[in-house]
Enzyme design. Structure first.
Site, PDB file in Angstrom:
ATOM      1  N   GLU A 136       0.727  -1.217   0.129  1.00 13.49           N
ATOM      2  CA  GLU A 136      -0.193   0.161  -0.008  1.00 13.49           C
ATOM      3  C   GLU A 136       0.904   1.094  -0.131  1.00 13.49           C
ATOM      4  OE1 GLU A 136      -3.650   2.053   2.534  1.00 13.49           O
ATOM      5  OE2 GLU A 136      -2.668   0.632   3.304  1.00 13.49           O
ATOM      6  N   ASP A 165      -0.557  -4.976   3.315  1.00 16.66           N
ATOM      7  CA  ASP A 165      -0.953  -3.939   3.937  1.00 16.66           C
ATOM      8  C   ASP A 165      -0.245  -3.852   5.140  1.00 16.66           C
ATOM      9  OD1 ASP A 165      -2.208  -1.781   4.979  1.00 16.66           O
ATOM     10  OD2 ASP A 165      -4.211  -2.214   4.119  1.00 16.66           O
ATOM     11  N   ILE A 187      -0.176  -1.761   7.895  1.00 15.29           N
ATOM     12  CA  ILE A 187      -0.915  -1.645   9.006  1.00 15.29           C
ATOM     13  C   ILE A 187      -2.458  -1.438   8.413  1.00 15.29           C
ATOM     14  CG2 ILE A 187      -1.753  -0.245  11.039  1.00 15.29           C
ATOM     15  CD1 ILE A 187       1.162   0.382  11.243  1.00 15.29           C
ATOM     16  N   ASP A 188      -3.196  -2.412   8.465  1.00  9.24           N
ATOM     17  CA  ASP A 188      -4.620  -2.234   7.901  1.00  9.24           C
ATOM     18  C   ASP A 188      -5.351  -1.691   9.453  1.00  9.24           C
ATOM     19  OD1 ASP A 188      -6.523  -2.276   6.091  1.00  9.24           O
ATOM     20  OD2 ASP A 188      -7.426  -4.047   7.052  1.00  9.24           O
ATOM     21  N   THR A 213      -4.971   2.011  10.062  1.00 10.89           N
ATOM     22  CA  THR A 213      -3.828   3.001  10.683  1.00 10.89           C
ATOM     23  C   THR A 213      -4.794   4.045  11.540  1.00 10.89           C
ATOM     24  OG1 THR A 213      -2.382   2.782   8.774  1.00 10.89           O
ATOM     25  CG2 THR A 213      -2.347   4.869   9.982  1.00 10.89           C
ATOM     26  N   ASP A 242      -6.282  -4.578   0.995  1.00 11.36           N
ATOM     27  CA  ASP A 242      -7.123  -4.912   1.941  1.00 11.36           C
ATOM     28  C   ASP A 242      -7.733  -6.243   2.277  1.00 11.36           C
ATOM     29  OD1 ASP A 242      -6.860  -1.618   2.742  1.00 11.36           O
ATOM     30  OD2 ASP A 242      -8.186  -1.522   0.796  1.00 11.36           O
TER      31      ASP A 242
END
Length: 284
Positions: free
Chosen positions: A77, A104, A106-107, A109, A232
């Protein structure tokens, strides 16, 4: 066994072991940065944040993966410009890759920034466009969700199974509030208005990957959201499928890497959920 031989084993343990190692190391590092990030930037909208921790997590994961599989392709990402058009183009640019890691770092954030303990690291590996490994790691609960195509999905080392609710009325369903305020958010709000009265209850917790992992674990009956990106959904899609669930786009077409409007469920409520979104014109 050499890296070249490892890379030739589709769904081999080496892939999963690397994914687990990357997610665990990144998650441990992210946890040490909770409440201690130095910079905060807005990307596409006020719902779309990034910190140096997101970027550092992605660098860590990429470096580890490339150490083991330097010939593989990587889509993360934080290496893509903000916005739906850039996300779509970034995936198109690597569509022909034989092996593609989709990450990702940190999905969730926004949750991380506010200290709300619902965020994760999401790592998937696709082989010729099909996801074959999916890992979602929640560092706050130390929960590792792992799936290999054809081998099931697990959390805490135990096989996962989707829930048994047969109707929306008895279901706990989740969705999100998309960063795209022009197109995706208004559609998702229409969907919320249509679905909320039909379900047992609705949750909006701020991480699509975690929501999908929860569908796989039977904690949620279903999940939908408009305007997501491949990073995601990819890992979560395999978790749900390998737990006996179903993942499609909002029109009911089978999941593939380009899907942006997703519906994931135990399978039993899939048609009813899709029909509710279509009736409200909240499906595309």
């Amino acid at each position: 066994m050499s890296e070249q031989n490892n890379a030739s084993v589709v769904g081999g343990k080496s892939f999963t072991a690397v994914a687990i190692n990357c997610a665990s190391k990144a998650g441990e590092w992210i946890k040490t940065k909770l409440g201690n990030y130095a910079s905060l930037d807005i990307k596409y909208s006020s719902h779309d944040l990034v910190t140096e921790v997101d970027k550092g997590s992605e660098r860590l994961i990429r470096n580890l993966i490339m150490t083991h599989f330097p010939q593989h392709s990587f889509l993360g990402e934080e290496g893509v410009e903000p916005g739906p058009a850039a996300s779509t183009q970034a995936l198109e640019d690597v569509r022909e890759a034989e092996y593609l890691w989709i990450v990702d770092p940190i999905d969730g954030t926004t949750n991380f920034v506010h200290g709300f303990p619902f965020f994760c690291v999401s790592i998937a590996l696709a082989h010729n466009g099909q996801v074959i490994v999916g890992v979602v790691y929640d560092p706050m609960k130390d929960e590792l969700f792992v799936a290999e195509r054809g081998k099931g999905a697990y959390v805490h080392g135990k096989r996962m199974q989707v829930s048994g609710e047969e109707t929306l009325r008895g279901s706990l369903v989740a969705t999100g509030l998309p960063a795209d305020h022009q197109y995706a958010l208004p559609l998702n709000l229409k969907g919320i208005e249509a679905v909320a009265p039909k379900v047992r209850n609705l949750r909006i917790a701020g991480s699509a990957a975690m929501h999908m992992a929860y569908v796989a674990a039977g904690r949620l009956s279903g999940f939908w959201e408009i305007g997501l990106s491949s990073w995601d959904i990819a890992a979560g899609s395999l978790l749900v499928q390998e737990s006996g669930g179903v993942v499609t786009d909002t029109n009911g077409n089978p999941y593939q890497l380009g899907v942006r409007n997703v519906v994931a469920s135990n399978g039993l409520i899939q048609r009813e959920l899709i029909a509710s979104l279509a009736e409200a014109k909240a499906d595309k």
